[in-house]
Design a protein around this motif. Structure first.
Motif, PDB file in Angstrom:
ATOM      1  N   PRO A 135       0.747  -1.263  -0.018  1.00  0.00           N
ATOM      2  CA  PRO A 135      -0.170  -0.134  -0.003  1.00  0.00           C
ATOM      3  C   PRO A 135       0.771   1.117  -0.014  1.00  0.00           C
ATOM      4  O   PRO A 135       0.291   2.331  -0.369  1.00  0.00           O
ATOM      5  N   GLN A 136       2.116   1.360   0.220  1.00  0.00           N
ATOM      6  CA  GLN A 136       3.033   2.359  -0.006  1.00  0.00           C
ATOM      7  C   GLN A 136       3.762   2.450  -1.104  1.00  0.00           C
ATOM      8  O   GLN A 136       4.473   3.200  -1.744  1.00  0.00           O
ATOM      9  N   ASN A 137       2.991   1.789  -2.135  1.00  0.00           N
ATOM     10  CA  ASN A 137       3.324   1.724  -3.736  1.00  0.00           C
ATOM     11  C   ASN A 137       3.741   3.072  -4.097  1.00  0.00           C
ATOM     12  O   ASN A 137       4.479   3.328  -4.833  1.00  0.00           O
ATOM     13  N   ILE A 138       2.791   4.001  -4.014  1.00  0.00           N
ATOM     14  CA  ILE A 138       2.894   5.376  -4.702  1.00  0.00           C
ATOM     15  C   ILE A 138       3.986   6.123  -3.816  1.00  0.00           C
ATOM     16  O   ILE A 138       4.410   7.116  -4.443  1.00  0.00           O
ATOM     17  N   VAL A 139       4.394   5.762  -2.574  1.00  0.00           N
ATOM     18  CA  VAL A 139       5.241   6.480  -1.816  1.00  0.00           C
ATOM     19  C   VAL A 139       6.818   6.213  -2.410  1.00  0.00           C
ATOM     20  O   VAL A 139       7.487   7.059  -2.890  1.00  0.00           O
ATOM     21  N   ILE A 140       6.871   5.016  -2.517  1.00  0.00           N
ATOM     22  CA  ILE A 140       8.389   4.496  -3.137  1.00  0.00           C
ATOM     23  C   ILE A 140       8.482   4.615  -4.568  1.00  0.00           C
ATOM     24  O   ILE A 140       9.259   5.072  -5.192  1.00  0.00           O
ATOM     25  N   GLY A 141       7.250   4.420  -5.580  1.00  0.00           N
ATOM     26  CA  GLY A 141       7.242   4.549  -6.611  1.00  0.00           C
ATOM     27  C   GLY A 141       7.372   5.771  -7.258  1.00  0.00           C
ATOM     28  O   GLY A 141       7.700   6.217  -8.225  1.00  0.00           O
ATOM     29  N   GLY A 142       6.837   6.707  -6.248  1.00  0.00           N
ATOM     30  CA  GLY A 142       6.746   8.158  -6.460  1.00  0.00           C
ATOM     31  C   GLY A 142       8.296   8.885  -7.074  1.00  0.00           C
ATOM     32  O   GLY A 142       8.167   9.847  -7.594  1.00  0.00           O
ATOM     33  N   ALA A 143       9.265   8.266  -6.838  1.00  0.00           N
ATOM     34  CA  ALA A 143      10.813   8.577  -7.149  1.00  0.00           C
ATOM     35  C   ALA A 143      10.855   8.538  -8.516  1.00  0.00           C
ATOM     36  O   ALA A 143      11.491   9.763  -9.127  1.00  0.00           O
ATOM     37  N   ALA A 144      10.333   7.947  -9.456  1.00  0.00           N
ATOM     38  CA  ALA A 144      10.316   7.950 -10.563  1.00  0.00           C
ATOM     39  C   ALA A 144       9.503   9.346 -11.390  1.00  0.00           C
ATOM     40  O   ALA A 144       9.995   9.780 -12.164  1.00  0.00           O
ATOM     41  N   GLY A 145       8.372   9.501 -10.751  1.00  0.00           N
ATOM     42  CA  GLY A 145       7.682  10.590 -11.194  1.00  0.00           C
ATOM     43  C   GLY A 145       8.320  12.087 -10.723  1.00  0.00           C
ATOM     44  O   GLY A 145       7.922  12.960 -11.324  1.00  0.00           O
ATOM     45  N   ALA A 146       9.032  11.940  -9.746  1.00  0.00           N
ATOM     46  CA  ALA A 146       9.523  13.122  -9.372  1.00  0.00           C
ATOM     47  C   ALA A 146      10.826  13.446 -10.100  1.00  0.00           C
ATOM     48  O   ALA A 146      11.443  14.457  -9.835  1.00  0.00           O
ATOM     49  N   PHE A 168      13.092  17.490  -6.923  1.00  0.00           N
ATOM     50  CA  PHE A 168      12.961  16.338  -6.812  1.00  0.00           C
ATOM     51  C   PHE A 168      12.136  15.937  -5.633  1.00  0.00           C
ATOM     52  O   PHE A 168      11.161  15.167  -5.371  1.00  0.00           O
ATOM     53  N   LEU A 169      12.625  16.564  -4.428  1.00  0.00           N
ATOM     54  CA  LEU A 169      12.097  16.063  -3.316  1.00  0.00           C
ATOM     55  C   LEU A 169      10.508  16.555  -3.094  1.00  0.00           C
ATOM     56  O   LEU A 169       9.770  16.116  -2.487  1.00  0.00           O
ATOM     57  N   ILE A 170      10.391  17.873  -3.712  1.00  0.00           N
ATOM     58  CA  ILE A 170       9.124  18.696  -3.748  1.00  0.00           C
ATOM     59  C   ILE A 170       8.124  17.683  -4.180  1.00  0.00           C
ATOM     60  O   ILE A 170       7.157  17.482  -3.566  1.00  0.00           O
ATOM     61  N   ILE A 171       8.297  17.243  -5.349  1.00  0.00           N
ATOM     62  CA  ILE A 171       7.299  16.483  -6.202  1.00  0.00           C
ATOM     63  C   ILE A 171       7.396  15.030  -5.400  1.00  0.00           C
ATOM     64  O   ILE A 171       6.191  14.562  -5.495  1.00  0.00           O
ATOM     65  N   PHE A 172       8.409  14.386  -5.074  1.00  0.00           N
ATOM     66  CA  PHE A 172       8.211  13.254  -4.370  1.00  0.00           C
ATOM     67  C   PHE A 172       7.308  13.207  -3.118  1.00  0.00           C
ATOM     68  O   PHE A 172       6.496  12.237  -2.966  1.00  0.00           O
ATOM     69  N   ILE A 173       7.337  14.395  -2.359  1.00  0.00           N
ATOM     70  CA  ILE A 173       6.537  14.639  -1.148  1.00  0.00           C
ATOM     71  C   ILE A 173       5.119  14.957  -1.668  1.00  0.00           C
ATOM     72  O   ILE A 173       4.084  14.387  -0.957  1.00  0.00           O
ATOM     73  N   TRP A 174       4.940  15.617  -2.645  1.00  0.00           N
ATOM     74  CA  TRP A 174       3.802  16.143  -3.170  1.00  0.00           C
ATOM     75  C   TRP A 174       2.749  14.736  -3.820  1.00  0.00           C
ATOM     76  O   TRP A 174       1.482  14.689  -3.714  1.00  0.00           O
ATOM     77  N   THR A 175       3.738  13.761  -4.232  1.00  0.00           N
ATOM     78  CA  THR A 175       3.009  12.588  -5.235  1.00  0.00           C
ATOM     79  C   THR A 175       2.128  11.803  -4.130  1.00  0.00           C
ATOM     80  O   THR A 175       0.704  11.569  -4.481  1.00  0.00           O
ATOM     81  N   PRO A 176       2.175  11.629  -2.760  1.00  0.00           N
ATOM     82  CA  PRO A 176       1.246  10.760  -1.932  1.00  0.00           C
ATOM     83  C   PRO A 176      -0.028  11.244  -1.766  1.00  0.00           C
ATOM     84  O   PRO A 176      -1.143  10.941  -1.945  1.00  0.00           O
ATOM     85  N   PRO A 177      -0.065  12.677  -1.287  1.00  0.00           N
ATOM     86  CA  PRO A 177      -1.281  13.346  -1.339  1.00  0.00           C
ATOM     87  C   PRO A 177      -2.068  13.456  -2.380  1.00  0.00           C
ATOM     88  O   PRO A 177      -3.530  13.592  -2.295  1.00  0.00           O
ATOM     89  N   HIS A 178      -1.269  13.797  -3.435  1.00  0.00           N
ATOM     90  CA  HIS A 178      -2.155  14.058  -4.550  1.00  0.00           C
ATOM     91  C   HIS A 178      -2.565  12.624  -5.020  1.00  0.00           C
ATOM     92  O   HIS A 178      -3.962  12.623  -5.460  1.00  0.00           O
TER      93      HIS A 178
END
Length: 302
Positions: A135-146, A168-178
């Motif tokens: 269930p943490q898929n989008i947190v870990i996988g968010g690195a590619a999108g960032a 990179f860090l901004i988008i990485f942290i933005w991805t989960p709530p998004h």
């Protein structure tokens, strides 16, 4: 546009890829004090766009079983049978190969390597494994999108500056709530497809609190460009206003007025990211005397 061409265009997820290319282009402009070199910027933009489109097509291919049972994705070309898996695979490989050829020939090997790693990270590591594994898929996988701002930065500078990693860090942290806001609204779809998204495995209330936690963290992280000297007061003001609105949405999501409110949070998160990067860009080109720093003509990197 012919129907077949529309099906291939849909494979590339044009709206998602547009946001990716937008953040990559902002990374290019932030990497230099003036304007980025035209050849590297244009070739880099096209190369990154093709790679993102290739990854999107591979996502369609790998997720075709899931797409058939989810209302949000049941119209996709593979789900409807408009295209075959062989056609989609060939299309994705052609786009990926063109991307690498452009980046190697007209940009630099570093950008090509980072872009390829991002493509594999999204299409294979996230889509084929993480999405179904945790269930943490989008947190870990968010690195590619960032990665896109880093790719844009590397394209015009040939290096990866700490400021690029901050983007990179901004988008990485933005991805989960998004993404979790969307997952809350579409939780029945994900449950039907047996995808372990956080609202499915831990419940909606738990996910809402996680959206709030990551939003608070995001607001803190977005102050760092100002604190590190990357940007000035113009950006800081914009970031705080945008962040304050995001916090309002996240807090309101804890007790939403209706079921659709999660989608309003999702939609705002897209506007938020685009506006935040636009503030970074404008601030970058403000005359420094407007920022009370007469030593330089424009804000510089490093």
């Amino acid at each position: 546009m012919p129907p077949v061409a529309r099906q291939y265009l849909e494979l590339t997820k044009p709206r998602v890829v547009a946001l990716i290319v937008f953040t990559a282009v902002i990374g290019m402009f932030l990497a230099v004090p003036g304007l980025p070199p035209p050849r590297q910027a244009i070739a880099g933009m096209f190369g990154i766009w093709l790679a993102a489109a290739s990854a999107a097509a591979l996502n369609h291919l790998i997720d075709q079983r899931i797409d058939k049972v989810m209302a949000r994705t049941s119209h996709r070309p593979l789900a409807t049978g408009a295209l075959t898996p062989t056609q989609v695979l060939a299309f994705a490989l052609i786009l990926g190969a063109l991307s690498m050829a452009i980046l190697i020939a007209f940009v630099n090997p570093l950008t090509a390597a980072l872009t390829f790693a991002s493509l594999i990270g999204y299409a294979v590591v996230y889509t084929a494994y993480l999405k179904r594994a945790t269930p943490q898929n989008i947190v870990i996988g968010g690195a590619a999108g960032a990665a896109p701002p880093v790719l844009g930065w590397a394209a015009v500078s040939g290096s990866v500056h700490p400021y690029a990693l901050l983007l990179f860090l901004i988008i990485f942290i933005w991805t989960p709530p998004h993404f979790w806001a969307l997952a809350i609204f579409r939780r029945d779809d994900y449950a039907r497809a047996q995808v372990p998204m956080l609202p499915v495995t831990h419940g909606v209330t738990y996910t809402r609190w996680h959206v709030l936690f990551y939003t608070v963290l995001l607001v803190v992280i977005t102050v760092l460009p100002y604190l590190t000297g990357m940007s000035g007061l113009f950006y800081l003001g914009g970031a705080l206003v945008l962040g304050g609105a995001f916090l309002y949405y996240a807090i309101r999501l804890l007790d939403p007025p209706d079921e659709f409110f999660a989608m309003r949070v999702f939609n705002y998160s897209i506007v938020y990211l685009m506006a935040l990067f636009a503030f970074l860009l404008v601030d970058h080109y403000l005359p420094v005397d407007a920022l009370a720093d007469p030593a330089l003509t424009f804000r510089r990197v490093g």
